[in-house]
Each structure stands twice: as structure tokens, then as C-alpha cells.
Write a protein that holds these residues in place. Structure first.
Motif, PDB file in Angstrom:
ATOM      1  N   THR A 169       0.829  -1.213   0.000  1.00 31.03           N
ATOM      2  CA  THR A 169       0.000   0.000   0.000  1.00 31.03           C
ATOM      3  C   THR A 169       0.861   1.260   0.000  1.00 31.03           C
ATOM      4  O   THR A 169       0.522   2.249  -0.644  1.00 31.03           O
ATOM      5  CB  THR A 169      -0.933   0.016   1.216  1.00 31.03           C
ATOM      6  N   ALA A 170       1.978   1.226   0.724  1.00 29.91           N
ATOM      7  CA  ALA A 170       2.861   2.395   0.752  1.00 29.91           C
ATOM      8  C   ALA A 170       3.395   2.706  -0.638  1.00 29.91           C
ATOM      9  O   ALA A 170       3.462   3.866  -1.057  1.00 29.91           O
ATOM     10  CB  ALA A 170       4.010   2.168   1.725  1.00 29.91           C
ATOM     11  N   LYS A 171       3.746   1.652  -1.383  1.00 27.80           N
ATOM     12  CA  LYS A 171       4.255   1.862  -2.738  1.00 27.80           C
ATOM     13  C   LYS A 171       3.171   2.458  -3.631  1.00 27.80           C
ATOM     14  O   LYS A 171       3.423   3.374  -4.420  1.00 27.80           O
ATOM     15  CB  LYS A 171       4.741   0.534  -3.307  1.00 27.80           C
ATOM     16  N   GLY A 172       1.945   1.944  -3.498  1.00 27.14           N
ATOM     17  CA  GLY A 172       0.847   2.470  -4.306  1.00 27.14           C
ATOM     18  C   GLY A 172       0.528   3.918  -3.972  1.00 27.14           C
ATOM     19  O   GLY A 172       0.284   4.733  -4.867  1.00 27.14           O
ATOM     20  N   TYR A 173       0.547   4.235  -2.687  1.00 25.42           N
ATOM     21  CA  TYR A 173       0.238   5.610  -2.299  1.00 25.42           C
ATOM     22  C   TYR A 173       1.347   6.566  -2.692  1.00 25.42           C
ATOM     23  O   TYR A 173       1.092   7.754  -2.950  1.00 25.42           O
ATOM     24  CB  TYR A 173      -0.041   5.692  -0.800  1.00 25.42           C
ATOM     25  N   ARG A 174       2.574   6.093  -2.740  1.00 25.21           N
ATOM     26  CA  ARG A 174       3.656   6.966  -3.226  1.00 25.21           C
ATOM     27  C   ARG A 174       3.430   7.320  -4.692  1.00 25.21           C
ATOM     28  O   ARG A 174       3.664   8.456  -5.104  1.00 25.21           O
ATOM     29  CB  ARG A 174       5.011   6.291  -3.027  1.00 25.21           C
ATOM     30  N   SER A 175       2.971   6.342  -5.467  1.00 27.60           N
ATOM     31  CA  SER A 175       2.644   6.643  -6.866  1.00 27.60           C
ATOM     32  C   SER A 175       1.490   7.636  -6.940  1.00 27.60           C
ATOM     33  O   SER A 175       1.497   8.560  -7.766  1.00 27.60           O
ATOM     34  CB  SER A 175       2.274   5.345  -7.598  1.00 27.60           C
ATOM     35  N   GLY A 176       0.494   7.438  -6.066  1.00 24.38           N
ATOM     36  CA  GLY A 176      -0.616   8.384  -6.022  1.00 24.38           C
ATOM     37  C   GLY A 176      -0.160   9.762  -5.608  1.00 24.38           C
ATOM     38  O   GLY A 176      -0.695  10.778  -6.091  1.00 24.38           O
ATOM     39  N   GLN A 177       0.811   9.827  -4.711  1.00 23.81           N
ATOM     40  CA  GLN A 177       1.349  11.121  -4.290  1.00 23.81           C
ATOM     41  C   GLN A 177       1.962  11.881  -5.455  1.00 23.81           C
ATOM     42  O   GLN A 177       1.809  13.097  -5.559  1.00 23.81           O
ATOM     43  CB  GLN A 177       2.416  10.916  -3.215  1.00 23.81           C
ATOM     44  N   ILE A 178       2.674  11.176  -6.308  1.00 26.47           N
ATOM     45  CA  ILE A 178       3.307  11.832  -7.451  1.00 26.47           C
ATOM     46  C   ILE A 178       2.242  12.467  -8.338  1.00 26.47           C
ATOM     47  O   ILE A 178       2.372  13.611  -8.786  1.00 26.47           O
ATOM     48  CB  ILE A 178       4.166  10.823  -8.238  1.00 26.47           C
ATOM     49  N   ALA A 179       1.152  11.705  -8.568  1.00 25.89           N
ATOM     50  CA  ALA A 179       0.070  12.236  -9.400  1.00 25.89           C
ATOM     51  C   ALA A 179      -0.605  13.421  -8.723  1.00 25.89           C
ATOM     52  O   ALA A 179      -0.865  14.453  -9.362  1.00 25.89           O
ATOM     53  CB  ALA A 179      -0.946  11.135  -9.684  1.00 25.89           C
ATOM     54  N   SER A 180      -0.887  13.308  -7.426  1.00 26.57           N
ATOM     55  CA  SER A 180      -1.568  14.402  -6.731  1.00 26.57           C
ATOM     56  C   SER A 180      -0.661  15.620  -6.594  1.00 26.57           C
ATOM     57  O   SER A 180      -1.123  16.768  -6.642  1.00 26.57           O
ATOM     58  CB  SER A 180      -2.058  13.943  -5.361  1.00 26.57           C
ATOM     59  N   ALA A 181       0.652  15.403  -6.421  1.00 29.40           N
ATOM     60  CA  ALA A 181       1.586  16.528  -6.373  1.00 29.40           C
ATOM     61  C   ALA A 181       1.609  17.273  -7.700  1.00 29.40           C
ATOM     62  O   ALA A 181       1.692  18.508  -7.744  1.00 29.40           O
ATOM     63  CB  ALA A 181       2.984  16.041  -6.017  1.00 29.40           C
ATOM     64  N   GLY A 182       1.544  16.513  -8.786  1.00 26.91           N
ATOM     65  CA  GLY A 182       1.456  17.148 -10.098  1.00 26.91           C
ATOM     66  C   GLY A 182       0.196  17.982 -10.236  1.00 26.91           C
ATOM     67  O   GLY A 182       0.208  19.071 -10.806  1.00 26.91           O
ATOM     68  N   LEU A 183      -0.899  17.478  -9.671  1.00 24.91           N
ATOM     69  CA  LEU A 183      -2.160  18.211  -9.723  1.00 24.91           C
ATOM     70  C   LEU A 183      -2.069  19.511  -8.925  1.00 24.91           C
ATOM     71  O   LEU A 183      -2.565  20.555  -9.349  1.00 24.91           O
ATOM     72  CB  LEU A 183      -3.286  17.330  -9.182  1.00 24.91           C
ATOM     73  N   VAL A 184      -1.408  19.459  -7.757  1.00 27.70           N
ATOM     74  CA  VAL A 184      -1.233  20.677  -6.958  1.00 27.70           C
ATOM     75  C   VAL A 184      -0.365  21.686  -7.718  1.00 27.70           C
ATOM     76  O   VAL A 184      -0.642  22.891  -7.714  1.00 27.70           O
ATOM     77  CB  VAL A 184      -0.613  20.351  -5.593  1.00 27.70           C
ATOM     78  N   SER A 185       0.687  21.215  -8.356  1.00 34.55           N
ATOM     79  CA  SER A 185       1.559  22.111  -9.123  1.00 34.55           C
ATOM     80  C   SER A 185       0.791  22.774 -10.262  1.00 34.55           C
ATOM     81  O   SER A 185       0.940  23.973 -10.520  1.00 34.55           O
ATOM     82  CB  SER A 185       2.749  21.330  -9.688  1.00 34.55           C
ATOM     83  N   LEU A 186      -0.027  21.986 -10.941  1.00 35.46           N
ATOM     84  CA  LEU A 186      -0.840  22.535 -12.020  1.00 35.46           C
ATOM     85  C   LEU A 186      -1.806  23.581 -11.466  1.00 35.46           C
ATOM     86  O   LEU A 186      -1.977  24.667 -12.041  1.00 35.46           O
ATOM     87  CB  LEU A 186      -1.610  21.405 -12.694  1.00 35.46           C
ATOM     88  N   ALA A 187      -2.427  23.261 -10.323  1.00 32.04           N
ATOM     89  CA  ALA A 187      -3.352  24.200  -9.698  1.00 32.04           C
ATOM     90  C   ALA A 187      -2.636  25.464  -9.249  1.00 32.04           C
ATOM     91  O   ALA A 187      -3.182  26.571  -9.350  1.00 32.04           O
ATOM     92  CB  ALA A 187      -4.037  23.528  -8.500  1.00 32.04           C
TER      93      ALA A 187
END
Length: 412
Positions: A169-187
Motif C-alpha cells: 500500500t505504501a508503494k501504491g500511495y507513493r505513486s498516487g502522491q506523485i500524481a496528486s503533487a502534479g495536480l497541486v503544481s498545475l493548480a
């Protein structure tokens, strides 16, 4: 651009300098949790954020129009006023960066603009209704909404994954973090880059280069996007350390929840034209995610210092801007004096920062965390531990005392 005077050119350059400081000041909003949980290496994280900030700058101009035509009365604004406003905003950004406190670059800019406008044309030149509805109310609501969303999201992620393998789960959430961090940067690009677009557009209107109510010209959008992207790539490592490690200790699940909640709030506000503080949203989300994990700790002394900085941002930037406006309206020598003061102050702050360097090599190095505050301790006291940690402890039977040595009869 053929009608741009020397003074107007100075204002535009100063606005882009502010945009640059906004970039490295707010890098932590998108990437602090990603760096602190190890989802991305520090330099990779800031490079990714810089590219997406640039892309986000082209997605909307609603916030830029709020700054350029809604906050203050354009008819009472001169390029000198805007220059003074930028001086107040830049110095506040650099001071809070020096001490590693996440504060709002947006509010620094608006506080500077309000202070300089009041000093130049009086309180009537400020649109109080816009300040309340599109600045002050979002300033209070954003961290609360983002924090509550991140709190619920953290609780939900732990509940869903309670029986899953922690490493998987930690590995999956780290991947999700990368996507969500990209979304914050775009925002962040859609919200914060537009503020500089708005201030440059306001300067062009004040200098009679474009008509009042005009959208930002393409060259303004491009230059503002590039400036904030360069600042983001530089990386505001001091603030990244505070937000990633100083407020709370985040696990990948919490980091994902915090960034997703913050990005949702920022994107919604950009579409509505609210000049929202991304710092307030992301900081609130980090604290909400910190409380969302059972046993999580929020370091409230750090949070309190951050709240104080938030409260001081508008008045502090406004006072510096008002003082700068008083000097600039004395004539060309006044503008030159303020410019020299700004450059000297920036250089002095940079030299002070070299006494204790924080960069990508030591951004995750922190001293021992402070004990949990009263609020966190109270929440932990009434929160049951996870199901996997419930154990029935049976006290071991007491060891009976050893039999005493038998008494031998005396030999006669």
C-alpha cells in the motif's frame, strides 16, 4: 509594448521578480509531502513542479482579472503605486522564507497593493466588498475546508487498507502522491502565476498601454509562467523542510490525502476567480492529514508561528508598501531610493541565509520533534488504536515465594 516607459519597465521587471520569489516560496505547497515521504527525490520533485506550474499558467485568467480590475480602483493607480506594492510583497516573501515559515505570497501581494493604494488615493480606492468576499473569506475557509477533506481522506484510506500489506500500500500511495503533487503544481500555476499577470496588467492599464478591463496580453502570460517556473525549480528548501517535517510526520497515505484535498480546493477557487492562498490550503491539508492517522501528531507550536505569520502578512506587506509609496511619489529620486533599498535588503537576506544553508541534500534533516500539543494529545486519548493493535494482556501469574530452608535439629 512600444509605449512602455522606463518606470513601467521597472515595475514589470519587479513584478517578475516577485513571481520568481513566489515560485520558490510556494514550492513546498506541491512537493513538501512528496519529498518528506520519499515518493520523489528532491531535485526531481521541484523540476516536475516547475514544468506543471508553467503549464498551469496558461489554463485560466479568472484570478488575474480579479487582481487587475476588482481589488482596487484602476483610475487611482499609477505605476509608482504598483512598484511600492511589489516591494512590500517581495520583502515579506523573503523574510518568511528566511525563517522557514509557509506564508501566503498571494496575501503579501494583495496586502502590498492595498497598502500602497491607500497611501496614494485613500481607502475609497479599495473595493472593500471584493477584499472580503474574494480574499478574506477564502483565507479563513480554505485551510479549514482543505484540512477537513484531508482528515476524512486519511481516515478513509487507512480504513480501506487496514488488511492490506503495508509495504504494497505504501508503494501504491507513493505513486498516487506523485500524481496528486502534479495536480497541486498545475493548480498552483492556474492560481499564483495569474496574480503576477494581474499585477502587470494593472500596471499596463495605469500606464495607458492597454484599456481598462483588458485580459492579460500573451507576452504577460508567458513571462509570468516562466518566472514562477524558474523560481519553483530553485526550490524553497527552508519552507519545504517546515511543511514536510516540521508540522507533522506524514506517511504516504497521508501525503496522498493532503495533496488531493488541497488540489481540489485550489482548482475550484481558480475557476470561481477567488484569489486563494495555496499556502493556506496546503498547510491546512497537511495538518488535517496529520490528525487523520490514529496516533498522528501535529506540532502546534510550529503551527501557531505559522498562523501568526498568516495574520501579519496583509498588514506587514501593506505597511512596507505604504512607506515605499510615500517615498516613490517624491519623484524619480524616490523611485531610485526604493529600488536601491529593495536590492540591498534582498542581498542582506541572502547573506544571512548562507549562515545555515538548507538545500536538497539536507531538506529532510530535522531535529527531534517536539512533544504532541494539547489538542493532539486529547484526540489521541479518545481515539482507539487500530484493530490490529488490540491485544488482550493477561497478567502472568505471580511467582510463589521459595520455600524456606528446613530447620535442621542441632547435633548434640
Amino acid at each position: 509594448m512600444e509605449h512602455i516607459t522606463l518606470l513601467l519597465a521597472i515595475v514589470i521587471v519587479t513584478a517578475l521578480v516577485f513571481d520568481f520569489t513566489n515560485g520558490f516560496h510556494d514550492t513546498a505547497n506541491a512537493m513538501a509531502t512528496t519529498i518528506s515521504t520519499g515518493a520523489l527525490k528532491p531535485k526531481t520533485a521541484v523540476a516536475m513542479s516547475a514544468v506543471l506550474n508553467l503549464v498551469g499558467a496558461f489554463l485560466s485568467v479568472e484570478v488575474a482579472k480579479t487582481i487587475s480590475s476588482g481589488l482596487v480602483d484602476e483610475s487611482g493607480i499609477s505605476p509608482e503605486v504598483i512598484f511600492a506594492a511589489l516591494v512590500g510583497a517581495i520583502l515579506w516573501n523573503l523574510l518568511t522564507w528566511l525563517i522557514g515559515l509557509p506564508s501566503s505570497s498571494s496575501h503579501a501581494l494583495m496586502g502590498g497593493l492595498i497598502g500602497a493604494t491607500v497611501a496614494s488615493a485613500g481607502f475609497n480606492a479599495v473595493n472593500g466588498g471584493v477584499v472580503i468576499t474574494k480574499v478574506l473569506i477564502p483565507a479563513v475557509a480554505a485551510p479549514l475546508v482543505a484540512g477537513f477533506a484531508a482528515f476524512l481522506a486519511s481516515r478513509l484510506t487507512y480504513k480501506i487498507g487496514k488488511n492490506a500489506d503495508p509495504k504494497a500500500t505504501a508503494k501504491g500511495y507513493r505513486s498516487g502522491q506523485i500524481a496528486s503533487a502534479g495536480l497541486v503544481s498545475l493548480a498552483h500555476g492556474t492560481n499564483d502565476a495569474q496574480k503576477t499577470m494581474g499585477i502587470i496588467t494593472l500596471a499596463l492599464v495605469a500606464g495607458n498601454v492597454i484599456a481598462p478591463g483588458s485580459n492579460p496580453p500573451l507576452w504577460v502570460i508567458v513571462s509570468a509562467g516562466v518566472a514562477i517556473a524558474l523560481g519553483t525549480y530553485l526550490g524553497g528548501w527552508r519552507i519545504i523542510r517546515t511543511m514536510g517535517k516540521g508540522l507533522t510526520d506524514l506517511q504516504p497515505q497521508q501525503g496522498f490525502a493532503a495533496q488531493t484535498g488541497a488540489a481540489s480546493v485550489i482548482l475550484a477557487s481558480s475557476n470561481l476567480g477567488f484569489s486563494l492562498s495555496t499556502t493556506h490550503s496546503c498547510s491546512g491539508a497537511v495538518m488535517g492529514a496529520g490528525l487523520g492517522r490514529k496516533g498522528g501528531v501535529v506540532r502546534w507550536s510550529t503551527a501557531t508561528r505559522m498562523f501568526v505569520a498568516w495574520g501579519l502578512t496583509l498588514p506587514a506587506a501593506g505597511l512596507v508598501a505604504a512607506g515605499s509609496e510615500f517615498v516613490t511619489k517624491q519623484g524619480s529620486w524616490g523611485v531610485a531610493a526604493v529600488a536601491v533599498f529593495l536590492v540591498a535588503s534582498c542581498v542582506a537576506i541572502w547573506f544571512v541565509s548562507r549562515r545555515q544553508v538548507v538545500d536538497h541534500t539536507n531538506v529532510n534533516d530535522v531535529s527531534d520533534g517536539e512533544p504532541a500539543g494539547v489538542v493532539t494529545a486529547a484526540i489521541a486519548a479518545v481515539t482507539p488504536p487500530p484493530a490490529g493493535e488490540l491485544k488482550t494482556t493477561i497478567p502472568a501469574p505471580a511467582t510463589p515465594p521459595a520455600d524456606p530452608e528446613p530447620v535442621r535439629p542441632a547435633t548434640v
